[in-house]
Scaffold this motif. Structure first.
Motif, PDB file in Angstrom:
ATOM      1  N   LEU A 115       0.841  -1.201   0.000  1.00 52.99           N
ATOM      2  CA  LEU A 115       0.000   0.000   0.000  1.00 52.99           C
ATOM      3  C   LEU A 115       0.874   1.248   0.000  1.00 52.99           C
ATOM      4  O   LEU A 115       1.770   1.388   0.835  1.00 52.99           O
ATOM      5  CB  LEU A 115      -0.896  -0.004   1.243  1.00 52.99           C
ATOM      6  CG  LEU A 115      -1.615   1.292   1.596  1.00 52.99           C
ATOM      7  CD1 LEU A 115      -2.610   1.671   0.504  1.00 52.99           C
ATOM      8  CD2 LEU A 115      -2.305   1.177   2.953  1.00 52.99           C
ATOM      9  N   ASP A 116       0.613   2.142  -0.934  1.00 54.43           N
ATOM     10  CA  ASP A 116       1.323   3.418  -0.980  1.00 54.43           C
ATOM     11  C   ASP A 116       0.528   4.434  -0.171  1.00 54.43           C
ATOM     12  O   ASP A 116      -0.563   4.852  -0.576  1.00 54.43           O
ATOM     13  CB  ASP A 116       1.470   3.883  -2.425  1.00 54.43           C
ATOM     14  CG  ASP A 116       2.449   5.046  -2.560  1.00 54.43           C
ATOM     15  OD1 ASP A 116       2.705   5.732  -1.545  1.00 54.43           O
ATOM     16  OD2 ASP A 116       2.955   5.267  -3.676  1.00 54.43           O
ATOM     17  N   ALA A 117       1.064   4.818   0.978  1.00 52.83           N
ATOM     18  CA  ALA A 117       0.390   5.786   1.848  1.00 52.83           C
ATOM     19  C   ALA A 117       1.105   7.132   1.843  1.00 52.83           C
ATOM     20  O   ALA A 117       0.959   7.928   2.771  1.00 52.83           O
ATOM     21  CB  ALA A 117       0.312   5.242   3.279  1.00 52.83           C
ATOM     22  N   SER A 118       1.873   7.403   0.787  1.00 48.56           N
ATOM     23  CA  SER A 118       2.574   8.679   0.683  1.00 48.56           C
ATOM     24  C   SER A 118       1.586   9.823   0.571  1.00 48.56           C
ATOM     25  O   SER A 118       0.497   9.672   0.008  1.00 48.56           O
ATOM     26  CB  SER A 118       3.496   8.677  -0.542  1.00 48.56           C
ATOM     27  OG  SER A 118       4.476   7.678  -0.435  1.00 48.56           O
ATOM     28  N   ASN A 120       2.087  12.736  -1.041  1.00 49.86           N
ATOM     29  CA  ASN A 120       2.173  13.529  -2.268  1.00 49.86           C
ATOM     30  C   ASN A 120       2.440  12.640  -3.473  1.00 49.86           C
ATOM     31  O   ASN A 120       3.584  12.454  -3.886  1.00 49.86           O
ATOM     32  CB  ASN A 120       3.286  14.586  -2.146  1.00 49.86           C
ATOM     33  CG  ASN A 120       3.027  15.556  -1.015  1.00 49.86           C
ATOM     34  OD1 ASN A 120       1.971  16.169  -0.960  1.00 49.86           O
ATOM     35  ND2 ASN A 120       3.975  15.680  -0.095  1.00 49.86           N
ATOM     36  N   ALA A 121       1.386  12.096  -4.044  1.00 51.20           N
ATOM     37  CA  ALA A 121       1.476  11.325  -5.289  1.00 51.20           C
ATOM     38  C   ALA A 121       2.645  10.347  -5.256  1.00 51.20           C
ATOM     39  O   ALA A 121       3.600  10.473  -6.014  1.00 51.20           O
ATOM     40  CB  ALA A 121       1.577  12.258  -6.486  1.00 51.20           C
ATOM     41  N   GLY A 122       2.568   9.358  -4.389  1.00 51.73           N
ATOM     42  CA  GLY A 122       3.632   8.375  -4.266  1.00 51.73           C
ATOM     43  C   GLY A 122       3.852   7.587  -5.554  1.00 51.73           C
ATOM     44  O   GLY A 122       2.973   7.511  -6.421  1.00 51.73           O
ATOM     45  N   THR A 123       5.019   6.996  -5.688  1.00 52.54           N
ATOM     46  CA  THR A 123       5.411   6.333  -6.936  1.00 52.54           C
ATOM     47  C   THR A 123       5.500   4.813  -6.820  1.00 52.54           C
ATOM     48  O   THR A 123       6.042   4.163  -7.699  1.00 52.54           O
ATOM     49  CB  THR A 123       6.770   6.871  -7.409  1.00 52.54           C
ATOM     50  OG1 THR A 123       7.763   6.613  -6.385  1.00 52.54           O
ATOM     51  CG2 THR A 123       6.705   8.365  -7.679  1.00 52.54           C
ATOM     52  N   LEU A 124       4.974   4.230  -5.745  1.00 54.58           N
ATOM     53  CA  LEU A 124       5.098   2.780  -5.565  1.00 54.58           C
ATOM     54  C   LEU A 124       4.462   2.024  -6.731  1.00 54.58           C
ATOM     55  O   LEU A 124       5.074   1.103  -7.291  1.00 54.58           O
ATOM     56  CB  LEU A 124       4.451   2.357  -4.247  1.00 54.58           C
ATOM     57  CG  LEU A 124       4.561   0.861  -3.916  1.00 54.58           C
ATOM     58  CD1 LEU A 124       6.009   0.468  -3.681  1.00 54.58           C
ATOM     59  CD2 LEU A 124       3.709   0.512  -2.689  1.00 54.58           C
ATOM     60  N   ARG A 134      -6.618   3.242 -10.512  1.00 58.39           N
ATOM     61  CA  ARG A 134      -7.431   3.150  -9.296  1.00 58.39           C
ATOM     62  C   ARG A 134      -6.497   3.359  -8.109  1.00 58.39           C
ATOM     63  O   ARG A 134      -5.391   2.791  -8.064  1.00 58.39           O
ATOM     64  CB  ARG A 134      -8.119   1.786  -9.174  1.00 58.39           C
ATOM     65  CG  ARG A 134      -8.997   1.396 -10.341  1.00 58.39           C
ATOM     66  CD  ARG A 134     -10.144   2.368 -10.588  1.00 58.39           C
ATOM     67  NE  ARG A 134     -11.076   2.502  -9.484  1.00 58.39           N
ATOM     68  CZ  ARG A 134     -12.149   1.736  -9.293  1.00 58.39           C
ATOM     69  NH1 ARG A 134     -12.392   0.727 -10.117  1.00 58.39           N
ATOM     70  NH2 ARG A 134     -12.970   1.953  -8.288  1.00 58.39           N
ATOM     71  N   THR A 135      -6.936   4.133  -7.138  1.00 62.59           N
ATOM     72  CA  THR A 135      -6.070   4.497  -6.016  1.00 62.59           C
ATOM     73  C   THR A 135      -6.735   4.160  -4.687  1.00 62.59           C
ATOM     74  O   THR A 135      -7.899   3.759  -4.625  1.00 62.59           O
ATOM     75  CB  THR A 135      -5.751   6.003  -6.044  1.00 62.59           C
ATOM     76  OG1 THR A 135      -6.933   6.736  -5.689  1.00 62.59           O
ATOM     77  CG2 THR A 135      -5.273   6.442  -7.427  1.00 62.59           C
ATOM     78  N   VAL A 136      -5.974   4.364  -3.625  1.00 63.42           N
ATOM     79  CA  VAL A 136      -6.509   4.126  -2.289  1.00 63.42           C
ATOM     80  C   VAL A 136      -7.668   5.075  -1.987  1.00 63.42           C
ATOM     81  O   VAL A 136      -8.578   4.738  -1.233  1.00 63.42           O
ATOM     82  CB  VAL A 136      -5.387   4.261  -1.233  1.00 63.42           C
ATOM     83  CG1 VAL A 136      -4.883   5.705  -1.127  1.00 63.42           C
ATOM     84  CG2 VAL A 136      -5.857   3.773   0.131  1.00 63.42           C
ATOM     85  N   VAL A 164      -0.782  -4.416  -5.502  1.00 69.60           N
ATOM     86  CA  VAL A 164      -0.320  -3.054  -5.213  1.00 69.60           C
ATOM     87  C   VAL A 164      -1.504  -2.098  -5.212  1.00 69.60           C
ATOM     88  O   VAL A 164      -2.355  -2.147  -6.100  1.00 69.60           O
ATOM     89  CB  VAL A 164       0.705  -2.590  -6.271  1.00 69.60           C
ATOM     90  CG1 VAL A 164       1.286  -1.227  -5.892  1.00 69.60           C
ATOM     91  CG2 VAL A 164       1.815  -3.630  -6.445  1.00 69.60           C
ATOM     92  N   ILE A 165      -1.551  -1.217  -4.204  1.00 69.98           N
ATOM     93  CA  ILE A 165      -2.570  -0.174  -4.131  1.00 69.98           C
ATOM     94  C   ILE A 165      -1.860   1.171  -4.250  1.00 69.98           C
ATOM     95  O   ILE A 165      -1.001   1.509  -3.434  1.00 69.98           O
ATOM     96  CB  ILE A 165      -3.365  -0.239  -2.815  1.00 69.98           C
ATOM     97  CG1 ILE A 165      -4.025  -1.613  -2.672  1.00 69.98           C
ATOM     98  CG2 ILE A 165      -4.415   0.865  -2.773  1.00 69.98           C
ATOM     99  CD1 ILE A 165      -4.777  -1.794  -1.368  1.00 69.98           C
ATOM    100  N   ALA A 166      -2.219   1.923  -5.287  1.00 67.95           N
ATOM    101  CA  ALA A 166      -1.562   3.200  -5.559  1.00 67.95           C
ATOM    102  C   ALA A 166      -2.057   4.282  -4.616  1.00 67.95           C
ATOM    103  O   ALA A 166      -3.182   4.243  -4.113  1.00 67.95           O
ATOM    104  CB  ALA A 166      -1.824   3.620  -7.009  1.00 67.95           C
ATOM    105  N   SER A 167      -1.206   5.283  -4.386  1.00 67.34           N
ATOM    106  CA  SER A 167      -1.620   6.444  -3.604  1.00 67.34           C
ATOM    107  C   SER A 167      -2.390   7.407  -4.503  1.00 67.34           C
ATOM    108  O   SER A 167      -2.391   7.283  -5.730  1.00 67.34           O
ATOM    109  CB  SER A 167      -0.401   7.150  -3.013  1.00 67.34           C
ATOM    110  OG  SER A 167       0.340   7.777  -4.050  1.00 67.34           O
ATOM    111  N   GLU A 168      -3.039   8.374  -3.874  1.00 70.39           N
ATOM    112  CA  GLU A 168      -3.758   9.397  -4.636  1.00 70.39           C
ATOM    113  C   GLU A 168      -2.767  10.177  -5.504  1.00 70.39           C
ATOM    114  O   GLU A 168      -1.709  10.605  -5.032  1.00 70.39           O
ATOM    115  CB  GLU A 168      -4.478  10.339  -3.669  1.00 70.39           C
ATOM    116  CG  GLU A 168      -5.197  11.485  -4.344  1.00 70.39           C
ATOM    117  CD  GLU A 168      -6.206  10.995  -5.369  1.00 70.39           C
ATOM    118  OE1 GLU A 168      -6.133  11.472  -6.515  1.00 70.39           O
ATOM    119  OE2 GLU A 168      -7.044  10.136  -5.027  1.00 70.39           O
TER     120      GLU A 168
END
Length: 338
Positions: A115-118, A120-124, A134-136, A164-168
């Motif tokens: 899970l990308d919990a960054s 500011n637009a994380g890059t995971l 699709r994002t968190v 993988v779950i992308a950040s906003e």
């Protein structure tokens, strides 16, 4: 016939104090192998070329690899959350989260999600799948209706066996997840995944980062073996000590990314210093493929770098609780002081 005359291999059960040995009765420990076949390197080539007539045995590197994989595959009875964090950006935190996730998913048979919990637009997701459609944040919008793995999977993309779950990604949503939102997402993920890896945002004071640290069973701190990097890692450890139990720091796994390593820094001394503060210290060597910042293809990562990520994963798996209580069945106590 008395118990003294009984065949030790067929006789009565052992005393209760000796029953702990039963835990070691696995296929790896009780099946007799005809040959211990080397799988790679010159040893494997000799064995294959001679059709097994010449067996130089398994070398130390392959023994180490097998030990890492054995540890990574440790049984896990309840959902385990791993937080990967750093006090500042640019030290390879997302790369570590991505590669550790890939390694765990590759070698384990259960479900692993990153899970990308960054904030500011994380890059995971960019580094793993390239899919941020699709994002968190989308997941949060429908979280009350997520009653199955299939429901959750609509918000994930796949890198090998790793979900993988992308950040906003929208700059207008730069605040990212709040702590309450993060905890709600994790509550759902723990129902359906065995291992939950969080790539947290940089810094330690953001609301969601506090939630990440509070819910984590295992903590990975990422830094660099440079003067400023070592200083920031020390500040991170001191901050954690001031706000939580000392065990949180002593049980952490510290990862030193060596992209900026230089002969002018005594890296041995840096490592020894942090070995006295943390459970394990792993150095990740510079890798040309990872340095591009492009999508990660694990087969293109150098062998020494893959070995470092397997070592991190093995250290984390050493803390997996094998008690079979079911995925997500445990109660999580959230420390509001963090």
């Amino acid at each position: 016939m008395s118990s003294e005359d009984a065949d030790p291999d067929r006789g009565p059960a052992r005393e209760a104090g000796e029953l702990s040995d039963v835990e070691e009765l696995t296929a790896d420990t009780i099946v007799r192998r005809r040959v211990d076949r080397p799988q790679g390197g010159w040893r494997g080539a000799v064995f294959t070329a001679s059709r097994g007539l010449l067996n130089p045995g398994v070398g130390p590197e392959e023994h180490a690899y097998r030990d890492q994989v054995r540890r990574i595959r440790r049984p896990l009875g309840s959902a385990h959350q791993i937080a990967i964090t750093s006090i500042n950006g640019g030290v390879g935190k997302t790369t570590v989260a991505a590669c550790v996730g890939l390694v765990l998913a590759e070698h384990r048979g259960d479900r692993v999600v990153a899970l990308d919990a960054s904030q500011n637009a994380g890059t995971l997701a960019d580094r793993l799948t390239g899919d941020t459609s699709r994002t968190v944040r989308d997941m949060l919008g429908e979280i009350d209706s997520l009653g199955s793995l299939a429901d959750v999977s609509r918000f994930t993309s796949l890198a090998g066996r790793l979900q993988v779950i992308a950040s906003e990604q929208d700059p207008a949503m730069s605040e990212g997840l709040t702590r309450a939102e993060y905890e709600r997402v994790c509550e759902v993920l723990r129902r359906f995944y065995n291992v939950v890896i969080t790539d947290s945002g940089s810094g330690l004071v953001h609301s969601a980062v506090g939630g990440t640290l509070a819910l984590a069973h295992s903590l990975v701190i990422v830094g660099s073996p440079t003067a400023d990097g070592a200083s920031r890692v020390n500040k991170t450890l001191d901050w954690l000590l001031a706000r939580g139990p000392a065990q949180r720091v002593s049980d952490a796994v510290l990862v030193l990314t060596c992209d900026r390593a230089t002969k002018h820094i005594d890296t041995v001394r840096v490592r020894r210093h942090f070995e006295a503060r943390c459970r394990a210290v792993v150095e990740v060597p510079f890798d040309p493929h990872l340095a591009t910042g492009a999508q990660i293809e694990i087969d293109r990562v150098r062998a020494a770098t893959q070995d470092a990520f397997r070592s991190i994963a093995a250290h984390l798996a050493d803390r997996f609780d094998a008690t079979p209580v079911g995925v997500g069945a445990e109660m999580v106590t959230v420390d509001r002081a963090l």
